[in-house]
Design a protein around this motif. Structure first.
Motif, short mmCIF file in Angstrom:
data_model
loop_
_atom_site.label_atom_id
_atom_site.label_comp_id
_atom_site.label_asym_id
_atom_site.label_seq_id
_atom_site.Cartn_x
_atom_site.Cartn_y
_atom_site.Cartn_z
N ARG A 403 0.85 -1.21 0.00
CA ARG A 403 0.00 0.00 0.00
C ARG A 403 0.88 1.26 0.00
N ALA A 404 1.98 1.19 0.76
CA ALA A 404 2.86 2.36 0.84
C ALA A 404 3.42 2.70 -0.55
N ALA A 405 3.68 1.67 -1.35
CA ALA A 405 4.31 1.91 -2.66
C ALA A 405 3.30 2.23 -3.76
N GLU A 406 2.01 2.05 -3.47
CA GLU A 406 0.98 2.28 -4.50
C GLU A 406 0.98 3.72 -4.99
N ASN A 431 2.08 -1.30 -9.63
CA ASN A 431 1.21 -0.29 -9.00
C ASN A 431 1.89 1.07 -8.78
N MET A 432 3.13 1.20 -9.27
CA MET A 432 3.82 2.50 -9.10
C MET A 432 3.67 3.37 -10.34
N LEU A 433 3.94 4.67 -10.19
CA LEU A 433 3.99 5.55 -11.35
C LEU A 433 5.26 5.24 -12.15
N LYS A 434 5.25 5.51 -13.45
CA LYS A 434 6.42 5.20 -14.28
C LYS A 434 7.08 6.49 -14.76
#
Ligand SMILES: NC(=O)C1=CN([C@@H]2O[C@H](COP(=O)(O)OP(=O)(O)OC[C@H]3O[C@@H](n4cnc5c(N)ncnc54)[C@H](O)[C@@H]3O)[C@@H](O)[C@H]2O)C=CC1
Ligand SMILES: O=C(O)[C@H]1O[C@H](OP(=O)(O)OP(=O)(O)OC[C@H]2O[C@@H](n3ccc(=O)[nH]c3=O)[C@H](O)[C@@H]2O)[C@H](O)[C@@H](O)[C@@H]1O
Length: 476
Positions: A403-406, A431-434
């Motif tokens: 959740r922290a990395a989302e 789930n991370m931004l690119k």
């Protein structure tokens, strides 16, 4: 001389575990740990202990209520004990003479005064807290200036070398036990009484006795040498990054020389913990007071290099995130100063968070053991932030690393918790931004595999390139 009752003033990271191991190894001795903090003693008497330390719960369960007691009745414990450990905190002074460098001995002095006030029989007083050289002399002076008829004191130095996260192991099987005392018949008798306690479980050759000042200085020296090794390898890590060398390989090569040895050569984002910085600064101050400016400058560099390493790492994060982290979401994995402890004192994470908050980053923090309230206390401390409301806006706390990395731009590994090695990084990446970046401040992840998943990977002391096969060197 045999002893029946021991008391320890200070139920913290040292007093607590030390007395638990003492009680478990010496069933013939009653050990009472006292503290002025009611909350701390209440926790020691509860199911949830005030500190997390592998193996501690079992020992407490085994001994508490039998020969191990936790209490706020300091006076009663002093009156009853034949030997008293002083294990109170000795932080860096934040005011007055020696501010920012000297150790604050007010708690130690208050213990000495309390013993002098209430003792009705002779006592061996043992300085377990880390102190500047000749602190035992101050304790002795206070005790002797207030002495009552038929009461005699002997003051010993018995510094503690345990490391958090491995405290029980270290206490059960120490490399050495150091006891410093006065060179007199009474001094020798007190030394022998304390040796007798340790010899319940530590072999005689490991119990080293010496003069009090050597013992006090040896503790500062040991921490200074350990911290110096970390600063040395961290200084090398910067050279590695600039040259294409790999700091793990350099560390392995250097540490394979038996004269140097492999331990404490793990480059990192900088050392933390309540003691390294405090004790090295204490040594720096001592050198200055002794008119030894070259020695003071030498040890000061250990601290300066540590500061440089933390700054350097944050600067790299900012650079790699296109020179700005303002409003960017950054997941911080780990807040404790090392794995297997919930302690955050002087944790590198606090300073990384501060520097990133100064740049306007949105931090998403996860640590498996540190309480949320502790993280917020650390980040809103006056030396970290002048504006607690801003911290509230910039920091979110999570109980799950995924959740922290989302939705985050980057993940920063600040603590070397084992669980970070086995997370599903494909899921995290998805789930991370690119572009998704990962900054491994502890060199614990499989960098090539992360690179292959698509992450932009940065670590300490080496450049990551796709497809490069690097041998894994054991870290110690
Ligand atoms: N934390 C560590 O791993 C190690 C610490 N040390 C040294 O041991 C000492 C203690 O460190 P920690 O246990 O980490 O500190 P801590 O802050 O965890 O515990 C100290 C305890 O002493 C209590 N206290 C303070 N004044 C008191 C008084 N007058 N009467 C009764 N209780 C009082 C405090 O309430 C606190 O609970 C320090 O000098 C430190 O440098 C040495 C080796 C390892
Ligand atoms: O006087 C003290 O308080 C104690 O300080 C340290 O123990 P501790 O601070 O609990 O933990 P360490 O394992 O020494 O780690 C300290 C910091 O150095 C870092 N470190 C350690 C080893 C290494 O190779 N590289 C490195 O960056 C750790 O991550 C951590 O942030 C000493 O190791 C103990 O012997 C000493 O008793």
């Amino acid at each position: 001389m045999t002893l029946k009752k021991i008391c320890c003033i200070g139920a913290g990271y040292v007093g607590g575990p030390t007395c638990c191991v003492l009680a478990s190894k010496c069933p013939d001795i009653t050990v009472t740990v006292v503290d002025i903090s009611e909350a701390r003693i209440k926790q020691w008497n509860s199911e949830k202990l005030p500190i997390f330390e592998p193996g501690l719960d079992d020992i407490v369960k085994q001994c508490r209520g039998k020969n191990l007691f936790f209490s706020t009745d300091v006076d009663k414990a002093i009156i009853e004990a034949e030997l008293i450990f002083i294990s109170v905190n000795t932080p860096t002074k934040t005011y007055g003479l020696g501010k920012g460098r000297a150790a604050d001995l007010k708690h130690l002095e208050s213990c000495a005064r309390r013993i002098a006030n209430v003792a009705q029989s002779s006592k061996i007083v043992v300085e377990k807290s880390t102190v500047p050289v000749r602190a035992a002399e101050s304790i002795t002076n206070i005790l002797k200036a207030n002495v009552k008829p038929n009461v005699k004191y002997q003051v010993l130095s018995n510094p503690e070398f345990l490391a958090e996260g491995t405290a029980i192991k270290d206490l059960c099987n120490p490399d050495r036990v150091l006891i410093g005392g006065e060179r007199s018949a009474a001094g020798q008798e007190a030394i022998e009484a304390l040796c007798w306690v340790y010899e319940h479980w530590v072999s005689k050759e490991k119990v080293i006795t010496m003069n009090t000042w050597s013992s006090e200085l040896s503790k500062l020296a040991a921490n200074a040498f350990l911290a110096q090794r970390i600063s040395s390898i961290n200084a090398m890590s910067a050279v590695c990054e600039a040259t294409g060398a790999d700091v793990s390989e350099v560390s392995y090569a250097v540490g394979s020389d038996t004269r140097i040895g492999p331990k404490f050569l793990q480059a990192s984002v900088g050392f933390g913990g309540s003691c390294f910085q405090k004790d090295v600064l204490n040594l720096v101050y001592l050198c200055d007071c002794l008119n030894l400016p070259e020695c003071a400058a030498y040890w000061q560099q250990v601290i300066d290099m540590n500061e440089y390493q933390k700054r350097r790492f944050v600067n790299r994060i900012i650079e790699c995130l296109f020179n700005t982290v303002a409003d960017k979401k950054i997941a911080m994995f780990g807040f404790a100063f090392k794995k297997d402890t919930g302690d955050t004192r002087e944790s590198a994470s606090i300073y990384l968070s501060k520097y990133l908050m100064d740049e306007g980053a949105q931090l998403r923090i996860y640590d498996p053991k540190v309480e949320d309230s502790q993280i917020m206390r650390d980040l809103t401390a006056p030396n970290i932030s002048e504006n607690p409301e801003r911290v509230d806006k910039l920091v979110s706390l999570f109980s799950d690393p995924y959740r922290a990395a989302e939705g985050a731009h980057a993940v920063v590994v600040c603590t070397e918790w084992d669980e970070f090695k086995t997370l599903d990084y494909q899921r995290i990446y998805n789930n991370m931004l690119k572009p998704a970046s990962i900054f491994d401040g502890r060199m614990i992840l499989d960098h090539e595999a992360l690179h292959d998943l698509g992450f932009h990977v940065e670590t300490i002391g080496k450049k990551i390139t796709r497809g490069k096969v690097t041998r894994q060197f054991p870290s110690v």
